[in-house]
Scaffold this active site. Structure first.
Site, short mmCIF file in Angstrom:
data_model
loop_
_atom_site.label_atom_id
_atom_site.label_comp_id
_atom_site.label_asym_id
_atom_site.label_seq_id
_atom_site.Cartn_x
_atom_site.Cartn_y
_atom_site.Cartn_z
N HIS A 1 6.07 19.35 -22.74
CA HIS A 1 5.26 19.15 -21.54
C HIS A 1 4.58 17.79 -21.62
O HIS A 1 4.01 17.44 -22.66
CB HIS A 1 4.22 20.27 -21.48
CG HIS A 1 3.50 20.40 -20.18
ND1 HIS A 1 4.13 20.68 -19.00
CD2 HIS A 1 2.17 20.34 -19.88
CE1 HIS A 1 3.24 20.78 -18.03
NE2 HIS A 1 2.03 20.56 -18.54
N SER B 1 1.94 18.63 -13.91
CA SER B 1 1.28 19.86 -14.32
C SER B 1 0.24 20.26 -13.26
O SER B 1 0.62 20.62 -12.14
CB SER B 1 0.68 19.69 -15.71
OG SER B 1 0.36 20.93 -16.28
N GLU C 1 8.93 22.25 -22.58
CA GLU C 1 7.61 22.50 -22.02
C GLU C 1 6.57 22.90 -23.09
O GLU C 1 6.23 22.11 -23.94
CB GLU C 1 7.70 23.55 -20.90
CG GLU C 1 8.40 23.05 -19.65
CD GLU C 1 7.65 21.96 -18.90
OE1 GLU C 1 6.50 21.63 -19.26
OE2 GLU C 1 8.23 21.40 -17.94
#
Length: 555
Positions: free
Chosen positions: A458, A209, A339
């Site tokens: 995510h 990320s 995600e």
């Protein structure tokens, strides 16, 4: 409570040595490097290997007092034996349960097998957290799995929020100090890691990320030249619909106003913020968001103007790619299947947020989905049609699916798609692409009713690479699918760190059936990671067409 990006830190304070056998021992291992002598402690991997751990090591001078908002200063010599037996603090951010944070946070952890004759590949990990949360501590990035392989692992902290990324666009705060922290850690590795059994000529930088953004930025930063040799970017890209700015003065002013500091000039902002405590700065994060916890990404890198400083980023990453001005290394890029799908539930299950997003779509969509101001209204309409059929948001399954995909593609998916396809075209080194689709027993998002994972969210691939004991139980060796995936994921990283190629070798039988091709412009293949691995093509390209039309590459 702040959502997924911060939950890793806010979960439950759990000092790593509690997870690994009690208080540090005075008879821990001792290592002497060109910079000094370090006393560590012993840890045990999930398969029972005893490893050396050197935690909480300062790699740069504490960025406090007059050094606040200044570039980091590498520590090249330690006067005394460094006590590296316990975790250092995370950098200032909102926390719960007395989780340790402190401005003196430029620390790193080294996990090693010690000297085994031959120097081992080094994996450096830069943590996720939106550039405002999480850390490199062993309860969120532990060595439990990777150190069952013959590697040396280094995890780092870097300054967060305004403390790391304040940018006024002038010499008062040119910006990017958090990235420069990462560079100092990389320089520390080059100077010291051989003493810990690591090969300074075989360093793989990895990140998730915000850390994934960071990894690619190092590939185009003049400061990072020669400091690494492979790279892995998981779920994040600095090349997207967002154009990297030259400053973020609006965030500097917002930070100042939150703490009652004058915004009359850059000097007034910087001087005023220096009078505030690190806790005040860290705890003010909630005031930086504009709609619920959007935008997820607040601070971003800036293209630094030249004020005589060492500049981290000197040009747009997109231009660097297209002009071939990159550090040429083998590269893995990834995204997860789902995600940020869960952010749709935050909106749809909250009457106030749902009403606001419906009634103020043209104001909220640019905030939540990073739409350029000059085209925001048109883009908001096109995206609403593409993902939501042009209809008003309602709390039903169809809307949740569309809005979840819109959040995912806006925050992560389109940027990763653009980056991997540009790199396939312009990089002279192999580029590999994967989609993480596995849904196991644990996830960063679980259904509130069933308490079961419902997507590949995510951060979820991190569960099979690191011990994330602040949030999850360790995966014990067994015949479970979760355990098998740990072995497969660590095998991929091990091979890539050694050879720049993740495909199987004789000593990684867990992935013996793997045949992962390089992505090419005319053969856009990727690896789908599920219970079984398989190769597919053209990941989510039907969804990304609207983004390509809205944000075409400049000529």
């Amino acid at each position: 409570m702040i959502q997924l990006l911060v939950l890793l830190v806010m979960a439950a304070a759990s000092d790593a040595h509690r997870q690994h056998g009690g208080a540090p021992s005075t008879d821990g291992p001792l290592t002497t490097s060109p910079s000094g002598t370090f006393r560590g402690s012993w840890m045990t991997t999930r398969k029972g290997q005893r490893i050396e751990a050197y935690r909480g090591v300062r790699y740069a001078e504490p960025p406090v007092g007059e050094l606040r908002f200044k570039p980091p200063r590498l520590i090249t010599q330690y006067k005394d034996v460094v006590d590296a037996t316990q975790e250092g603090p995370a950098c200032p951010q909102p926390v719960q349960n007395d989780y340790p944070v402190d401005e003196d946070c430029l620390r790193l952890n080294v996990y090693t097998h010690g000297h085994k004759g031959k120097l081992l590949p080094v994996i450096m990990y830069m943590h996720a957290g939106g550039f405002y949360s999480v850390s490199g501590r062993s309860d969120v990035a532990g060595p439990d799995y990777l150190l069952d392989r013959d590697v040396v692992l280094v995890t780092i902290n870097y300054r967060l929020g305004s403390l790391g990324f304040l940018s006024t666009g002038d010499k008062q705060a040119p910006g990017n100090n958090g990235f420069k922290d990462q560079v100092m850690a990389m320089r520390w590795i080059q100077r010291n890691i051989a003493a810990f059994g690591g090969d300074p000529n075989l360093v793989t930088i990895t990140g998730y990320s915000a850390g994934s953004f960071s990894v690619f930025l190092h590939m185009v930063s003049p400061m990072s030249k020669g400091l690494f040799h492979r790279a892995i970017s998981m779920s994040g890209s600095p090349v997207s619909q967002i154009v990297i700015p030259e400053h973020q003065r609006h965030l500097a002013e917002r930070q100042a106003r939150l703490l009652g500091v004058s915004t009359d000039s850059s000097k007034a902002i910087v001087d005023g913020l220096k009078t505030k405590t690190a806790k005040e700065l860290g705890d003010s994060l909630l005031g930086m968001f504009e709609f619920d916890y959007d935008p997820v990404l607040l601070w971003v890198p800036v293209v630094e103007k030249d004020f005589g400083q060492e500049r981290f980023l000197t040009m747009q990453p997109l231009d660097a790619i297209r002009q071939g001005k990159m550090h040429q290394v083998p590269y893995i890029i990834s995204q997860t299947k789902d995600e940020f799908f869960w952010k749709a539930f935050n909106v749809l299950r909250n009457e106030t947020l749902l009403k606001t997003m419906n009634e103020e779509w043209y104001r909220i969509a640019p905030i939540s989905f990073y739409l350029s101001p000059n085209t925001a209204r048109h883009a908001a309409d096109r995206l609403k049609e593409a993902y939501l059929g042009g209809k008003e948001l309602v709390n039903d399954t169809k809307t949740a699916d569309g809005l979840g995909k819109l959040y995912s593609d806006a925050i992560i998916g389109f940027g990763v798609h653009r980056l991997v396809n540009l790199m396939a075209r312009y990089s002279p080194k192999p580029v590999y692409y994967y989609k993480f689709s596995y849904i196991g027993d644990q996830s960063h998002y679980v259904d509130p009713d069933t308490k079961k994972p419902v997507g590949a969210a995510h951060h979820d691939d991190l569960i099979y690479l690191f011990g994330v004991t602040a949030s999850f139980s360790l995966i014990a060796p067994s015949d479970s699918e979760d355990s098998k995936l740990v072995d497969k994921m660590t095998a991929i990283w091990y091979n890539f760190a050694r050879y720049g190629d993740p495909n199987p070798k004789g000593d990684t039988p867990e992935i013996s059936a793997l045949s992962w091709p390089v992505i090419k412009p005319d053969s856009r293949k990727y690896l789908r990671i599920e219970k079984d691995f398989s190769v597919h093509a053209n990941l989510f390209e039907d969804r990304f067409k609207v983004w390509e039309e809205l944000y075409p590459l400049p000529n």
